[in-house]
Structures are given as structure tokens and as C-alpha cells.
Scaffold this active site. Sequence first.
Site, PDB file in Angstrom:
ATOM      1  N   GLU A  90       0.806  -1.205   0.000  1.00  0.00           N
ATOM      2  CA  GLU A  90       0.000   0.000   0.000  1.00  0.00           C
ATOM      3  C   GLU A  90       0.848   1.267   0.000  1.00  0.00           C
ATOM      4  O   GLU A  90       1.950   1.300   0.521  1.00  0.00           O
ATOM      5  CB  GLU A  90      -0.917  -0.004   1.225  1.00  0.00           C
ATOM      6  CG  GLU A  90      -1.930  -1.122   1.102  1.00  0.00           C
ATOM      7  CD  GLU A  90      -2.867  -1.218   2.284  1.00  0.00           C
ATOM      8  OE1 GLU A  90      -3.998  -1.645   2.079  1.00  0.00           O
ATOM      9  OE2 GLU A  90      -2.473  -0.867   3.398  1.00  0.00           O
ATOM     10  N   CYS A 103       3.282   8.289   1.616  1.00  0.00           N
ATOM     11  CA  CYS A 103       3.890   7.254   2.450  1.00  0.00           C
ATOM     12  C   CYS A 103       3.974   5.986   1.605  1.00  0.00           C
ATOM     13  O   CYS A 103       2.954   5.504   1.117  1.00  0.00           O
ATOM     14  CB  CYS A 103       2.992   7.055   3.675  1.00  0.00           C
ATOM     15  SG  CYS A 103       3.512   5.707   4.736  1.00  0.00           S
ATOM     16  N   CYS A 110       7.032  -7.986   6.351  1.00  0.00           N
ATOM     17  CA  CYS A 110       8.231  -7.547   7.068  1.00  0.00           C
ATOM     18  C   CYS A 110       8.738  -8.718   7.891  1.00  0.00           C
ATOM     19  O   CYS A 110       7.950  -9.527   8.382  1.00  0.00           O
ATOM     20  CB  CYS A 110       7.889  -6.367   7.986  1.00  0.00           C
ATOM     21  SG  CYS A 110       9.334  -5.656   8.810  1.00  0.00           S
ATOM     22  N   CYS A 114       7.456  -6.759  14.876  1.00  0.00           N
ATOM     23  CA  CYS A 114       7.121  -5.857  15.990  1.00  0.00           C
ATOM     24  C   CYS A 114       5.700  -6.182  16.413  1.00  0.00           C
ATOM     25  O   CYS A 114       4.827  -6.404  15.576  1.00  0.00           O
ATOM     26  CB  CYS A 114       7.229  -4.402  15.556  1.00  0.00           C
ATOM     27  SG  CYS A 114       8.885  -3.953  14.999  1.00  0.00           S
ATOM     28  N   CYS A 117       2.379  -4.196  15.184  1.00  0.00           N
ATOM     29  CA  CYS A 117       2.322  -3.794  13.774  1.00  0.00           C
ATOM     30  C   CYS A 117       1.625  -4.849  12.923  1.00  0.00           C
ATOM     31  O   CYS A 117       1.990  -6.018  12.941  1.00  0.00           O
ATOM     32  CB  CYS A 117       3.742  -3.548  13.270  1.00  0.00           C
ATOM     33  SG  CYS A 117       3.817  -3.178  11.511  1.00  0.00           S
ATOM     34  N   GLY A 163       7.021  -2.689   5.580  1.00  0.00           N
ATOM     35  CA  GLY A 163       8.376  -3.183   5.421  1.00  0.00           C
ATOM     36  C   GLY A 163       9.444  -2.341   6.083  1.00  0.00           C
ATOM     37  O   GLY A 163       9.212  -1.204   6.488  1.00  0.00           O
ATOM     38  N   GLU A 164      10.635  -2.925   6.191  1.00  0.00           N
ATOM     39  CA  GLU A 164      11.786  -2.247   6.789  1.00  0.00           C
ATOM     40  C   GLU A 164      12.723  -1.815   5.649  1.00  0.00           C
ATOM     41  O   GLU A 164      13.428  -2.650   5.058  1.00  0.00           O
ATOM     42  CB  GLU A 164      12.490  -3.207   7.761  1.00  0.00           C
ATOM     43  CG  GLU A 164      13.846  -2.735   8.243  1.00  0.00           C
ATOM     44  CD  GLU A 164      13.853  -1.304   8.784  1.00  0.00           C
ATOM     45  OE1 GLU A 164      13.082  -0.989   9.686  1.00  0.00           O
ATOM     46  OE2 GLU A 164      14.666  -0.499   8.272  1.00  0.00           O
ATOM     47  N   SER A 195      12.221   5.731   7.482  1.00  0.00           N
ATOM     48  CA  SER A 195      11.889   5.320   8.852  1.00  0.00           C
ATOM     49  C   SER A 195      12.414   3.907   9.063  1.00  0.00           C
ATOM     50  O   SER A 195      12.152   3.010   8.264  1.00  0.00           O
ATOM     51  CB  SER A 195      10.372   5.355   9.044  1.00  0.00           C
ATOM     52  OG  SER A 195      10.028   4.827  10.316  1.00  0.00           O
ATOM     53  N   SER A 217      12.120   4.256  14.779  1.00  0.00           N
ATOM     54  CA  SER A 217      11.021   3.754  15.596  1.00  0.00           C
ATOM     55  C   SER A 217      11.576   3.288  16.926  1.00  0.00           C
ATOM     56  O   SER A 217      12.210   2.241  16.998  1.00  0.00           O
ATOM     57  CB  SER A 217      10.346   2.583  14.869  1.00  0.00           C
ATOM     58  OG  SER A 217       9.760   3.048  13.685  1.00  0.00           O
ATOM     59  N   LEU A 218      11.336   4.074  17.956  1.00  0.00           N
ATOM     60  CA  LEU A 218      11.922   3.766  19.266  1.00  0.00           C
ATOM     61  C   LEU A 218      10.949   2.945  20.103  1.00  0.00           C
ATOM     62  O   LEU A 218      11.232   1.827  20.492  1.00  0.00           O
ATOM     63  CB  LEU A 218      12.281   5.089  19.948  1.00  0.00           C
ATOM     64  CG  LEU A 218      13.402   5.054  20.958  1.00  0.00           C
ATOM     65  CD1 LEU A 218      14.688   4.524  20.365  1.00  0.00           C
ATOM     66  CD2 LEU A 218      13.630   6.454  21.502  1.00  0.00           C
ATOM     67  N   HIS A 219       9.836   3.556  20.421  1.00  0.00           N
ATOM     68  CA  HIS A 219       8.680   2.878  21.035  1.00  0.00           C
ATOM     69  C   HIS A 219       8.869   2.368  22.458  1.00  0.00           C
ATOM     70  O   HIS A 219       7.903   1.911  23.073  1.00  0.00           O
ATOM     71  CB  HIS A 219       8.182   1.723  20.146  1.00  0.00           C
ATOM     72  CG  HIS A 219       7.839   2.127  18.749  1.00  0.00           C
ATOM     73  ND1 HIS A 219       7.308   3.357  18.423  1.00  0.00           N
ATOM     74  CD2 HIS A 219       7.959   1.464  17.569  1.00  0.00           C
ATOM     75  CE1 HIS A 219       7.119   3.426  17.114  1.00  0.00           C
ATOM     76  NE2 HIS A 219       7.509   2.298  16.571  1.00  0.00           N
ATOM     77  N   ASN A 294      -2.689   2.550  16.427  1.00  0.00           N
ATOM     78  CA  ASN A 294      -3.829   2.298  15.549  1.00  0.00           C
ATOM     79  C   ASN A 294      -4.210   0.833  15.645  1.00  0.00           C
ATOM     80  O   ASN A 294      -3.442  -0.026  15.244  1.00  0.00           O
ATOM     81  CB  ASN A 294      -3.467   2.647  14.107  1.00  0.00           C
ATOM     82  CG  ASN A 294      -3.290   4.132  13.943  1.00  0.00           C
ATOM     83  OD1 ASN A 294      -4.165   4.916  14.296  1.00  0.00           O
ATOM     84  ND2 ASN A 294      -2.127   4.545  13.471  1.00  0.00           N
ATOM     85  N   CYS A 337      -0.816   4.499  10.133  1.00  0.00           N
ATOM     86  CA  CYS A 337       0.416   3.745  10.373  1.00  0.00           C
ATOM     87  C   CYS A 337       0.104   2.387  10.967  1.00  0.00           C
ATOM     88  O   CYS A 337      -0.693   2.278  11.891  1.00  0.00           O
ATOM     89  CB  CYS A 337       1.292   4.410  11.422  1.00  0.00           C
ATOM     90  SG  CYS A 337       1.531   6.112  11.231  1.00  0.00           S
TER      91      CYS A 337
HETATM   92  N1  SAH Z   1       9.703  -0.552   9.252  1.00  0.00           N
HETATM   93  C1  SAH Z   1       9.872   0.841   9.448  1.00  0.00           C
HETATM   94  C2  SAH Z   1       8.910   1.696   8.650  1.00  0.00           C
HETATM   95  C3  SAH Z   1       7.480   1.269   8.547  1.00  0.00           C
HETATM   96  S1  SAH Z   1       6.433   1.402   9.937  1.00  0.00           S
HETATM   97  C4  SAH Z   1       9.792   1.183  10.910  1.00  0.00           C
HETATM   98  O1  SAH Z   1       9.401   0.337  11.694  1.00  0.00           O
HETATM   99  O2  SAH Z   1      10.164   2.298  11.259  1.00  0.00           O
HETATM  100  C5  SAH Z   1       6.108   3.155  10.156  1.00  0.00           C
HETATM  101  C6  SAH Z   1       5.808   3.531  11.616  1.00  0.00           C
HETATM  102  O3  SAH Z   1       4.518   3.058  12.047  1.00  0.00           O
HETATM  103  C7  SAH Z   1       6.820   2.928  12.580  1.00  0.00           C
HETATM  104  O4  SAH Z   1       7.211   3.873  13.543  1.00  0.00           O
HETATM  105  C8  SAH Z   1       6.002   1.833  13.222  1.00  0.00           C
HETATM  106  O5  SAH Z   1       6.545   1.431  14.433  1.00  0.00           O
HETATM  107  C9  SAH Z   1       4.646   2.472  13.335  1.00  0.00           C
HETATM  108  N2  SAH Z   1       3.564   1.522  13.589  1.00  0.00           N
HETATM  109  C10 SAH Z   1       3.523   0.206  13.304  1.00  0.00           C
HETATM  110  N3  SAH Z   1       2.345  -0.324  13.710  1.00  0.00           N
HETATM  111  C11 SAH Z   1       1.634   0.672  14.251  1.00  0.00           C
HETATM  112  C12 SAH Z   1       0.320   0.757  14.830  1.00  0.00           C
HETATM  113  N4  SAH Z   1      -0.477  -0.293  14.867  1.00  0.00           N
HETATM  114  N5  SAH Z   1      -0.090   1.951  15.275  1.00  0.00           N
HETATM  115  C13 SAH Z   1       0.705   3.039  15.183  1.00  0.00           C
HETATM  116  N6  SAH Z   1       1.932   3.030  14.638  1.00  0.00           N
HETATM  117  C14 SAH Z   1       2.404   1.857  14.184  1.00  0.00           C
HETATM  118 FE1  SF4 Z   2       8.394  -4.122  10.230  1.00  0.00          FE
HETATM  119 FE2  SF4 Z   2       8.304  -1.508  10.864  1.00  0.00          FE
HETATM  120 FE3  SF4 Z   2       6.159  -3.105  11.253  1.00  0.00          FE
HETATM  121 FE4  SF4 Z   2       8.320  -3.394  12.793  1.00  0.00          FE
HETATM  122  S1  SF4 Z   2       6.987  -1.580  12.685  1.00  0.00           S
HETATM  123  S2  SF4 Z   2       7.141  -5.062  11.839  1.00  0.00           S
HETATM  124  S3  SF4 Z   2       9.954  -2.963  11.344  1.00  0.00           S
HETATM  125  S4  SF4 Z   2       7.079  -2.560   9.299  1.00  0.00           S
END
Ligand code: SAH
Ligand code: SF4
Length: 359
Positions: A90, A103, A110, A114, A117, A163-164, A195, A217-219, A294, A337
Site C-alpha cells: 500500500e 507514504c 516484514c 514488531c 504492527c 516493510g523495513e 523510517s 522507531s523507538l517505542h 492504531n 500507520c
Molecule cells: N519498518 C519501518 C517503517 C514502517 S512502519 C519502521 O518500523 O520504522 C512506520 C511507523 O509506524 C513505525 O514507527 C512503526 O513502528 C509504526 N507503527 C507500526 N504499527 C503501528 C500501529 N499499529 N499503530 C501506530 N503506529 C504503528
Molecule cells: Fe516491520 Fe516496521 Fe512493522 Fe516493525 S513496525 S514489523 S519494522 S514494518
Amino acid sequence: MTVNLLDLDLPHMVGFFATMGEKPFRATQVMRWVHRNGESDFAAMSDLAKSLRENLSRNACIEVPKVVSDRTAEDGTRKWLMDVGSSSVEAVFIPETSRGTLCISSQAGCTLDCKFCSTGKQGFNRNLTTAEIIGQLWLANKALGAERGGDRVISNVVMMGMGEPLLNYDNVIPALRLMLDDNAYGLSRRRVTVSTSGIVPMIDRLRDDCPVALAVSLHAPTDGLRDVIMPINRKYPLKELLEACRRYLDRAPRDFVTFEYVMLKGVNDSALHARQLIALLSDTPCKVNLIPFNPFPNGGFERSPREAIRQFSEILNGAGIVTTTRKTRGDDIDAACGQLAGQVTDRTRRTIRIARSGA
Ligand code: SAH
Ligand code: SF4
């Protein structure tokens, strides 16, 4: 074998034209037709000799992923679902008053799993080719009518889709170069953001090969928690990640790194987590972008309440860390996201256990 010209950045395009006995300026000419004008028909490239046009028709093509759905949300956010063979990816366009952000995705699925995600949950399918990555911009540009008015509808590109990006490095770099190339999309380095979940050695390579704006992406503020919600942390823990971020800043087009921090209710959103984050980031010039989680089916987490997000943000801002909270866009079409790739089933139910254990 026909060559898909969308796979080629400028040096490769020049190389390809050389194999046909053509001068380098032909490469830039065709690049403008393809990327600036969105032209995919060689016959229409009126300033090329007929023999070259015929040659190109035989040896080259301009092929983009097939759009299988194209939806616009009430707030103007537009989402394209594209078929890349065995699966779909997408791209999302987010219009704002002063900019338009696209975006895009770098992989189908991926590998990194995580826990919060949706893309991570569907597992890994394959890397996208350069043509499939830049093809998302090519298609969106065309769909938004940029090739007609010449207006920069898309002013920013963020690699925050599926994806990463740094694990598909060899295909992502030529796509980034095309975004920056004046003969193609001509975006400034500050307006192209990669990202990453924190692939340390590849952050160093990106700095050397093609420094653009960096979002990480720290989280989580501690290795203990990050190990659980982002398993990649076990390989590249926080100390190493932050060192790589600081090295990146030597060459970065911006003088800060953006840290993304998804707000997960009861998991990473307390005042203590905020204070730990301040300590962690104390010697790294940065901004923090809080992303309200989300939800998606079987996601296993909940979004932090608005008040918790406000307090978290206030604590960081109070310590001098510029902190913003991302607006959730395109709610009615699942375009936010982490929601990309539609509905997936949780095969493991792991996330529910993690959320319950309060890790
Ligand atoms: N793989 C890369 C880029 C894609 S994800 C990365 O992880 O940075 C883009 C952003 O959306 C990242 O910061 C990811 O952690 C965040 N993300 C993933 N799942 C999410 C969710 N369910 N709600 C909000 N943000 C989310
Ligand atoms: Fe992959 Fe980014 Fe999702 Fe983590 S947050 S699973 S690195 S797409």
C-alpha cells in the site's frame, strides 16, 4: 530481455543508453519523460529520434504495480492497494495545508515482527524492486494529476509504509536517488524520510551513500521493554542504536533525528516511561513524534487515552524535547500507520499475552 526503466537511477540509465550506443544526455531526456511527465509510451517521447524510440520499445519497458484498489477517505487521505504478484502493498497520500506527503512501502510484509504492527504480523513475503518502490510515487503522482499542472502535489515522501527499508537496502537506495534527482522528482533531502526500526549497520551505510531525513522507531525507553515489543532490539540494543543516530547526524540534511513512539495503553505510556525516555535521549539532538496506536483486528494492544498522551507529551516538552503527536488520518479506510495491508489474522496470539503480562 527488456529492461524496466523504473529500476534505473541516473548512473544505471546512462549505462543502459551506452549499451545502445546512445549519449548520456539521452538518459536524462528519457528520465524526464518517464518521471517528470509520467509518460510510459516511448512513441510519445517526441524529441527522441524515431529509431531510438523503436529501439526502446524493443529493449525497454515502463512497468508499475497494478492498482487493485484506490480509495479516498473523508479527510482527503487517499490509499492505493497495489498488486506485486504474490501479494499486495500500500501507498498513502496525506494532504495537508502546506504540504502533501506520500507514504510508501519497501517490502511486501516484514521480517521483524514488531508486536504492535499489522505488517509485522503477516510475516515476510519479499523485497520490492526499485521499480515497485519508485512506481508507487510514479503512480500517485500521475493519479494526483501532477504531470498535467506540473504542480508539486507530493512535496514529501516518507518510507513509513509496509516493510523495513534498510533491510531492502540495494533496491531502496536507487529509489531514493530518483526521488532526489532533478531529472526525476527533484525532492530535497529534507523532504525524503527513511523510517527504520533501527538496523544499526545500515544506518551508517545510509549516512555514507544517501543521507536523507531519518526517523527511528523507538517505542520503548528501556532495552527490557523494547526487546519484547521490537525483537530487533536484541540484535541492536538502544545504546548502539543511539550512537548510530548521533553518527548519522554528522551528514544528515537535518540537525535532528525524529524518534517515533507508538503510544500503547499500559505498556509504554506512563510518566516513568517519559522520564526514562528523557534520560535516554539527553545527548541526542532529536524530536519525538508520538503515534497513538492504531488498532487492527487481533492487534492485542489498546491506544493510550488522550489524556495519557497529553501528559507524556508535556513531560517531554517540559524537558526541552520538541514533541508532537501524530494526527490519525484516513480512519475510515484503514490508512493509518501500522494498519496497512488490510486485515490479517494473528497466527500466534502472542501480542495478547504480552499486553496482559504488562511487559
Ligand atoms: N519498518 C519501518 C517503517 C514502517 S512502519 C519502521 O518500523 O520504522 C512506520 C511507523 O509506524 C513505525 O514507527 C512503526 O513502528 C509504526 N507503527 C507500526 N504499527 C503501528 C500501529 N499499529 N499503530 C501506530 N503506529 C504503528
Ligand atoms: Fe516491520 Fe516496521 Fe512493522 Fe516493525 S513496525 S514489523 S519494522 S514494518
